[in-house]
Motif scaffolding. Structure first.
Motif, PDB file in Angstrom:
ATOM      1  N   ALA A  63       0.864  -1.180   0.000  1.00  0.00           N
ATOM      2  CA  ALA A  63       0.000   0.000   0.000  1.00  0.00           C
ATOM      3  C   ALA A  63       0.900   1.229   0.000  1.00  0.00           C
ATOM      4  O   ALA A  63       1.873   1.286   0.754  1.00  0.00           O
ATOM      5  N   TRP A  64       0.571   2.192  -0.868  1.00  0.00           N
ATOM      6  CA  TRP A  64       1.398   3.400  -0.946  1.00  0.00           C
ATOM      7  C   TRP A  64       0.524   4.636  -1.144  1.00  0.00           C
ATOM      8  O   TRP A  64      -0.467   4.602  -1.860  1.00  0.00           O
ATOM      9  N   PRO A  65       0.900   5.748  -0.454  1.00  0.00           N
ATOM     10  CA  PRO A  65       0.095   6.963  -0.557  1.00  0.00           C
ATOM     11  C   PRO A  65       0.312   7.679  -1.887  1.00  0.00           C
ATOM     12  O   PRO A  65       1.432   7.748  -2.389  1.00  0.00           O
ATOM     13  N   GLN A  66      -0.775   8.192  -2.441  1.00  0.00           N
ATOM     14  CA  GLN A  66      -0.703   8.912  -3.714  1.00  0.00           C
ATOM     15  C   GLN A  66       0.213  10.135  -3.607  1.00  0.00           C
ATOM     16  O   GLN A  66       0.909  10.473  -4.551  1.00  0.00           O
ATOM     17  N   ASN A  67       0.227  10.767  -2.445  1.00  0.00           N
ATOM     18  CA  ASN A  67       1.057  11.949  -2.239  1.00  0.00           C
ATOM     19  C   ASN A  67       2.378  11.554  -1.588  1.00  0.00           C
ATOM     20  O   ASN A  67       2.661  11.923  -0.450  1.00  0.00           O
ATOM     21  N   SER A  68       3.176  10.782  -2.314  1.00  0.00           N
ATOM     22  CA  SER A  68       4.474  10.338  -1.797  1.00  0.00           C
ATOM     23  C   SER A  68       5.474  10.281  -2.939  1.00  0.00           C
ATOM     24  O   SER A  68       5.125  10.486  -4.097  1.00  0.00           O
ATOM     25  N   SER A  69       6.713   9.951  -2.606  1.00  0.00           N
ATOM     26  CA  SER A  69       7.743   9.838  -3.641  1.00  0.00           C
ATOM     27  C   SER A  69       7.449   8.697  -4.612  1.00  0.00           C
ATOM     28  O   SER A  69       7.907   8.723  -5.751  1.00  0.00           O
ATOM     29  N   LEU A  70       6.677   7.707  -4.180  1.00  0.00           N
ATOM     30  CA  LEU A  70       6.319   6.604  -5.081  1.00  0.00           C
ATOM     31  C   LEU A  70       5.424   7.078  -6.217  1.00  0.00           C
ATOM     32  O   LEU A  70       5.351   6.438  -7.259  1.00  0.00           O
ATOM     33  N   THR A  95       0.170  -1.612 -10.329  1.00  0.00           N
ATOM     34  CA  THR A  95       0.545  -0.648  -9.297  1.00  0.00           C
ATOM     35  C   THR A  95      -0.651   0.072  -8.690  1.00  0.00           C
ATOM     36  O   THR A  95      -0.506   0.761  -7.683  1.00  0.00           O
ATOM     37  N   ARG A  96      -1.806  -0.078  -9.299  1.00  0.00           N
ATOM     38  CA  ARG A  96      -3.039   0.539  -8.782  1.00  0.00           C
ATOM     39  C   ARG A  96      -4.186  -0.457  -8.838  1.00  0.00           C
ATOM     40  O   ARG A  96      -5.234  -0.195  -9.438  1.00  0.00           O
ATOM     41  N   ALA A  97      -3.973  -1.604  -8.213  1.00  0.00           N
ATOM     42  CA  ALA A  97      -4.983  -2.660  -8.231  1.00  0.00           C
ATOM     43  C   ALA A  97      -6.248  -2.245  -7.486  1.00  0.00           C
ATOM     44  O   ALA A  97      -7.350  -2.659  -7.850  1.00  0.00           O
ATOM     45  N   ALA A  98      -6.098  -1.432  -6.441  1.00  0.00           N
ATOM     46  CA  ALA A  98      -7.236  -0.959  -5.657  1.00  0.00           C
ATOM     47  C   ALA A  98      -6.819   0.332  -4.955  1.00  0.00           C
ATOM     48  O   ALA A  98      -5.622   0.606  -4.810  1.00  0.00           O
ATOM     49  N   THR A 137       8.159  -0.814  -8.808  1.00  0.00           N
ATOM     50  CA  THR A 137       8.586  -1.718  -9.880  1.00  0.00           C
ATOM     51  C   THR A 137       8.464  -3.166  -9.404  1.00  0.00           C
ATOM     52  O   THR A 137       8.326  -3.421  -8.207  1.00  0.00           O
ATOM     53  N   ALA A 138       8.549  -4.094 -10.337  1.00  0.00           N
ATOM     54  CA  ALA A 138       8.497  -5.521  -9.984  1.00  0.00           C
ATOM     55  C   ALA A 138       9.645  -5.879  -9.048  1.00  0.00           C
ATOM     56  O   ALA A 138       9.465  -6.659  -8.107  1.00  0.00           O
TER      57      ALA A 138
END
Length: 150
Positions: free
Chosen positions: A71-78, A142-145, A84-85
């Protein structure tokens, strides 16, 4: 039936059988397919921990080998460069159980404490998934849900 017609029918049947065999062989090499992916986030409240639960169906003809979740926040460096895989290989695993022939239901869950929630960015979060089949093919979504942290 004339000899010429019999040869034409036989040749046509051979082409169809060959095409069918090719299609089956090709279908066996397809990467895993993710469907019905959902994420549910419950914030900690009244002295109780919250949780994040992610569930998806993974379909592959060779069987599911491994599913990793991040899980990763939309407002982050990611957000600048989505996972990546290679990065996802280090993520936490989901638990997968057979559902139907060639399909598994995979679930990932984690508790969130009030301290965790207090230090987490607010807003939209995405769930990235790396699904690996037993034949080695992989699918990265990367955006499954998505889910919202308020």
């Amino acid at each position: 039936m004339s000899r010429r017609m019999a040869l034409t029918v036989a040749a046509g049947a051979a082409v169809l059988v060959g095409a069918g065999a090719y299609a089956l062989a090709y279908a066996g090499e397809q990467p895993p397919a993710l469907t019905h992916a959902t994420a549910r986030y419950t914030a900690p409240a009244a002295g109780h921990d919250g949780s994040l639960t992610f569930t998806a169906y993974v379909t592959t003809s060779s069987g599911v080998d491994d599913v990793k979740v991040l899980a990763w926040p939309q407002n982050s460096s990611l957000a600048e460069h989505e996972p990546t895989a290679k990065e996802m290989a280090e993520a936490e695993p989901a638990v997968c159980k057979p559902f139907r022939k060639h399909t598994a239901i995979c679930t990932y869950g984690v508790r969130t404490t009030a301290s965790d929630a207090g230090s987490s960015p607010r807003g939209v979060w995405h769930v990235a998934v790396l699904a690996t089949a037993q034949n080695g093919t992989r699918t990265l979504d990367t955006r499954a849900a998505d889910f919202l942290v308020k």
